[in-house]
Design a protein around this motif. Structure first.
Motif, PDB file in Angstrom:
ATOM      1  N   GLN A 171       0.838  -1.204   0.000  1.00 32.33           N
ATOM      2  CA  GLN A 171       0.000   0.000   0.000  1.00 32.33           C
ATOM      3  C   GLN A 171       0.876   1.260   0.000  1.00 32.33           C
ATOM      4  O   GLN A 171       0.560   2.242  -0.671  1.00 32.33           O
ATOM      5  N   MET A 172       1.979   1.229   0.748  1.00 28.69           N
ATOM      6  CA  MET A 172       2.916   2.361   0.720  1.00 28.69           C
ATOM      7  C   MET A 172       3.514   2.516  -0.677  1.00 28.69           C
ATOM      8  O   MET A 172       3.637   3.632  -1.187  1.00 28.69           O
ATOM      9  N   ALA A 187       1.064   4.131  -2.915  1.00 30.39           N
ATOM     10  CA  ALA A 187       0.971   5.576  -2.649  1.00 30.39           C
ATOM     11  C   ALA A 187       2.159   6.312  -3.270  1.00 30.39           C
ATOM     12  O   ALA A 187       1.995   7.408  -3.830  1.00 30.39           O
ATOM     13  N   SER A 200       1.912   9.163  -6.220  1.00 29.12           N
ATOM     14  CA  SER A 200       2.540  10.487  -6.144  1.00 29.12           C
ATOM     15  C   SER A 200       3.403  10.733  -7.377  1.00 29.12           C
ATOM     16  O   SER A 200       3.405  11.840  -7.925  1.00 29.12           O
ATOM     17  N   GLU A 259       8.376   5.090   8.134  1.00 26.38           N
ATOM     18  CA  GLU A 259       7.436   6.209   8.181  1.00 26.38           C
ATOM     19  C   GLU A 259       8.168   7.533   7.951  1.00 26.38           C
ATOM     20  O   GLU A 259       7.678   8.409   7.247  1.00 26.38           O
ATOM     21  N   ILE A 293       9.008   7.972   4.276  1.00 22.57           N
ATOM     22  CA  ILE A 293       7.842   8.379   3.495  1.00 22.57           C
ATOM     23  C   ILE A 293       7.472   9.833   3.789  1.00 22.57           C
ATOM     24  O   ILE A 293       7.222  10.616   2.872  1.00 22.57           O
ATOM     25  N   GLU A 294       7.475  10.215   5.047  1.00 19.96           N
ATOM     26  CA  GLU A 294       7.099  11.582   5.419  1.00 19.96           C
ATOM     27  C   GLU A 294       8.104  12.624   4.938  1.00 19.96           C
ATOM     28  O   GLU A 294       7.743  13.776   4.727  1.00 19.96           O
ATOM     29  N   ARG A 349       9.845  12.522   2.131  1.00 17.53           N
ATOM     30  CA  ARG A 349      10.005  12.535   0.669  1.00 17.53           C
ATOM     31  C   ARG A 349       9.850  13.960   0.151  1.00 17.53           C
ATOM     32  O   ARG A 349       9.229  14.796   0.791  1.00 17.53           O
ATOM     33  N   ASN A 382       4.995  13.845  -0.360  1.00 16.94           N
ATOM     34  CA  ASN A 382       4.556  12.571   0.193  1.00 16.94           C
ATOM     35  C   ASN A 382       3.102  12.227  -0.084  1.00 16.94           C
ATOM     36  O   ASN A 382       2.572  11.302   0.500  1.00 16.94           O
ATOM     37  N   ASP A 383       2.473  12.965  -0.980  1.00 22.26           N
ATOM     38  CA  ASP A 383       1.135  12.583  -1.409  1.00 22.26           C
ATOM     39  C   ASP A 383       0.891  13.154  -2.806  1.00 22.26           C
ATOM     40  O   ASP A 383       1.704  13.913  -3.334  1.00 22.26           O
ATOM     41  N   GLU A 384      -0.207  12.756  -3.390  1.00 25.19           N
ATOM     42  CA  GLU A 384      -0.489  13.162  -4.771  1.00 25.19           C
ATOM     43  C   GLU A 384      -0.641  14.671  -4.915  1.00 25.19           C
ATOM     44  O   GLU A 384      -0.137  15.263  -5.863  1.00 25.19           O
ATOM     45  N   GLU A 385      -1.336  15.298  -3.969  1.00 27.27           N
ATOM     46  CA  GLU A 385      -1.534  16.749  -4.066  1.00 27.27           C
ATOM     47  C   GLU A 385      -0.202  17.489  -3.937  1.00 27.27           C
ATOM     48  O   GLU A 385       0.062  18.442  -4.667  1.00 27.27           O
TER      49      GLU A 385
END
Length: 173
Positions: free
Chosen positions: A12-13, A16, A20, A79, A82-83, A85, A88-91
């Motif tokens: 799942q990570m 995600a 992104s 974590e 990922i945080e 990066r 760290n999310d699509e937006e």
């Protein structure tokens, strides 16, 4: 809180991260100007889509635990990876792509994203089931190729900038 991630959580990570990447390349395609950059980003967008499909297939068979339990503190480490990066999310990925002031900056952002992705996959590769490791390893190799391709593109843009500067034309930044 468990001390380690399940295989499902890792995939799942990964999904995600790929989402992104797709958001970044899709948004960047609306902004970049140089044809080699557009071509590279179109190719990378297709690659990210393919990676997401492969991870989705893996996810369907991942109700089993990880191949091995990671060391204590590894969850927090992943974590943090990922945080921290570049986005760290699509937006966040879309925003960074749209805020890039030049093709060079967009390529540099893409390189940072690919490096973050390589680090993540290198860290989790040995945690997935042995039969799934080959998929993660192949995607890791492809992410390395993405970084290499972007580095070559950055060099190409530097040459183009130099040529334009010598000719008194518009200068890429």
């Amino acid at each position: 809180m468990s001390l380690f991630f399940s295989g499902r959580e890792i995939i799942q990570m990964a999904l995600a991260i790929e989402a992104s990447g797709k958001a970044f390349y899709r948004a960047a395609l609306t902004r970049v100007k140089e044809p080699p950059v557009k071509a590279a980003y179109e190719h990378l967008l297709v690659e990210e889509d393919r990676h997401a499909l492969e991870f989705t297939r893996l996810l369907a068979g991942l109700d089993q635990p990880l191949a091995q339990a990671p060391p204590e503190g590894f969850r927090e480490y992943l974590e943090t990876l990922i945080e921290s990066r570049v986005f760290n999310d699509e937006e966040g990925a879309r925003q960074k792509a749209l805020e890039a002031k030049s093709d060079v900056e967009a390529v540099q952002l893409g390189m940072s994203m690919e490096k973050d992705t390589i680090l993540f996959f290198a860290e989790v590769r040995d945690l997935v089931r042995r039969e799934d490791r080959a998929v993660v390893e192949r995607i890791l190799q492809e992410e390395r190729e993405h970084l290499r391709r972007l580095a070559l593109l950055r060099k190409e843009l530097a040459k183009l900038k130099s040529l334009q500067s010598a000719q008194g034309g518009a200068i890429l930044t």
